[in-house]
Design a protein around this motif. Structure first.
Motif, PDB file in Angstrom:
ATOM      1  N   LEU A  32      30.662  36.215  44.047  1.00  0.00           N
ATOM      2  CA  LEU A  32      31.502  36.050  42.842  1.00  0.00           C
ATOM      3  C   LEU A  32      31.331  34.667  42.217  1.00  0.00           C
ATOM      4  O   LEU A  32      32.233  34.140  41.580  1.00  0.00           O
ATOM      5  N   PHE A  36      32.932  36.131  37.323  1.00  0.00           N
ATOM      6  CA  PHE A  36      34.238  36.593  37.817  1.00  0.00           C
ATOM      7  C   PHE A  36      35.345  35.572  37.558  1.00  0.00           C
ATOM      8  O   PHE A  36      36.446  35.701  38.091  1.00  0.00           O
ATOM      9  N   ILE A  49      33.677  44.996  40.920  1.00  0.00           N
ATOM     10  CA  ILE A  49      34.180  44.914  42.302  1.00  0.00           C
ATOM     11  C   ILE A  49      34.491  46.312  42.842  1.00  0.00           C
ATOM     12  O   ILE A  49      34.117  46.659  43.970  1.00  0.00           O
ATOM     13  N   PHE A  60      32.789  40.593  50.136  1.00  0.00           N
ATOM     14  CA  PHE A  60      32.943  39.888  48.852  1.00  0.00           C
ATOM     15  C   PHE A  60      33.009  38.393  49.134  1.00  0.00           C
ATOM     16  O   PHE A  60      33.868  37.931  49.884  1.00  0.00           O
ATOM     17  N   LEU A  62      33.322  34.458  48.107  1.00  0.00           N
ATOM     18  CA  LEU A  62      33.903  33.525  47.144  1.00  0.00           C
ATOM     19  C   LEU A  62      33.788  32.099  47.660  1.00  0.00           C
ATOM     20  O   LEU A  62      33.331  31.848  48.762  1.00  0.00           O
ATOM     21  N   GLU A  74      38.798  33.258  42.598  1.00  0.00           N
ATOM     22  CA  GLU A  74      39.708  33.680  43.669  1.00  0.00           C
ATOM     23  C   GLU A  74      40.976  34.318  43.088  1.00  0.00           C
ATOM     24  O   GLU A  74      41.464  35.324  43.611  1.00  0.00           O
ATOM     25  N   PHE A  77      40.035  37.770  41.857  1.00  0.00           N
ATOM     26  CA  PHE A  77      39.800  38.658  42.999  1.00  0.00           C
ATOM     27  C   PHE A  77      41.136  39.052  43.641  1.00  0.00           C
ATOM     28  O   PHE A  77      41.344  40.218  44.004  1.00  0.00           O
TER      29      PHE A  77
END
Length: 329
Positions: A32, A36, A49, A60, A62, A74, A77
């Motif tokens: 990401l 994102f 996602i 996933f 980050l 974050e 997400f």
């Protein structure tokens, strides 16, 4: 409309053991880093996602600074997790990192215990979760004793805020030292995340050997060399591409000298019935020490095309020899 995961999501994605651990990772994990953040279209990020999970991507990846602005990947997400994926939390591997500049002052960067643990707390808050599956030190800190940074990873695991410890961007000697410290502390190093692609092969000069000896998995980032290993640049630098943007990592002066190789590699890929991007991704997975490859995506279509690489992962000896010849030129 509430999300319900594809029932056959585990039937096609290959999973590979991560070093000598109990964890298996999907051949492709979703990074990401770009697309994102707060500057991006939230619904597009959400669609990517959810589609990734439907395709069998369980991991996933980050970091605290992913965005822009830092922290926003974050946050996004976390929203998607809460809105759509909370019922599937135990099927997900969520990783984050600390090591690059995150806030002002002497405790907002690098590798002190104070920075790393404060950063992890902030990451958990942004994502709205109690723990991450993997917490990485994002880069070695030349000023902080390695023991201190590794003790921070160990403490995060002991506190239950992370299940596993990882390192990223560490050279071979530092990776070995970090692994030995973590083992002594009782929190073995699960994974190393280096930059690795057909065009960036430093990991082959010792790092992969160290990871194999220490039983550590490897997940490659920037596998397409920031888009250079795609058919995007076959005819120069298109408008709106990463190389055309002033703030990107891919500069025009990196594109021009590589174009001849890119064209030749593209020909090999077409003969294999793949796109250049798909061949470049498959090429990384030929090494058994590579547990997973981190793919980025800017659209669901691009994500699907990358994941379709799993249909053609094998190389003949002749193809590998030809690729080596092109890369050495």
């Amino acid at each position: 409309m509430s999300y319900s995961a594809n029932k056959s999501r585990y039937q096609t994605m290959p999973y590979k053991r991560c070093g000598r651990s109990g964890i298996q990772l999907p051949a492709f994990s979703l990074g990401l880093w770009h697309n994102f953040g707060g500057v991006d279209v939230y619904e597009n990020a959400r669609a990517m996602i959810l589609r990734a999970f439907d395709l069998g991507i369980t991991h996933f990846d980050l970091a605290n600074n992913y965005g822009p602005p830092p922290g926003s990947a974050e946050e996004n997400f976390g929203k998607i997790l809460n809105q759509d994926l909370s019922a599937y939390r135990d099927e997900l591997i969520i990783s984050t990192k600390a090591g690059y500049t995150m806030w002002d002052g002497p405790y907002g960067d690098w590798g002190s215990r104070k920075y790393m643990l404060a950063s992890l707390d902030q990451s958990l808050k942004r994502m709205g979760i109690d723990y991450v599956d993997i917490f990485y030190h994002h880069r070695p800190d030349p000023e902080t004793p390695l023991e201190e940074s590794m003790m921070a990873l160990d403490q995060a695991v002991r506190q239950g805020k992370a299940l596993y410890a990882g390192i990223s961007n560490y050279p071979a000697d530092k990776a070995r030292e970090a692994a030995q410290i973590l083992r002594q502390l009782g929190t073995p190093c699960l994974i190393h995340q280096p930059k690795y692609s057909m065009f960036v092969r430093w990991v082959e000069d010792g790092l992969l050997d160290v990871l194999e000896e220490e039983g550590i998995g490897c997940i490659a980032f920037s596998p397409l060399a920031q888009g250079l290993l795609t058919d995007k640049y076959l005819h120069g630098i298109p408008e709106g591409s990463r190389a055309a943007k002033s703030w990107g990592f891919l500069k025009p002066e990196m594109v021009e000298p590589a174009l001849a190789k890119v064209k030749q590699l593209n020909d090999v890929a077409l003969q294999r019935g793949q796109s250049l991007a798909q061949m470049a991704l498959a090429w990384l997975l030929k090494d058994q020490r590579v547990s997973s490859v981190l793919i980025g995506a800017s659209s669901v279509n691009q994500l699907e095309a990358n994941v379709a690489t799993i249909n053609q992962l094998d190389f003949s000896a002749d193809e590998l020899a030809l690729i080596e010849e092109i890369l050495k030129e």
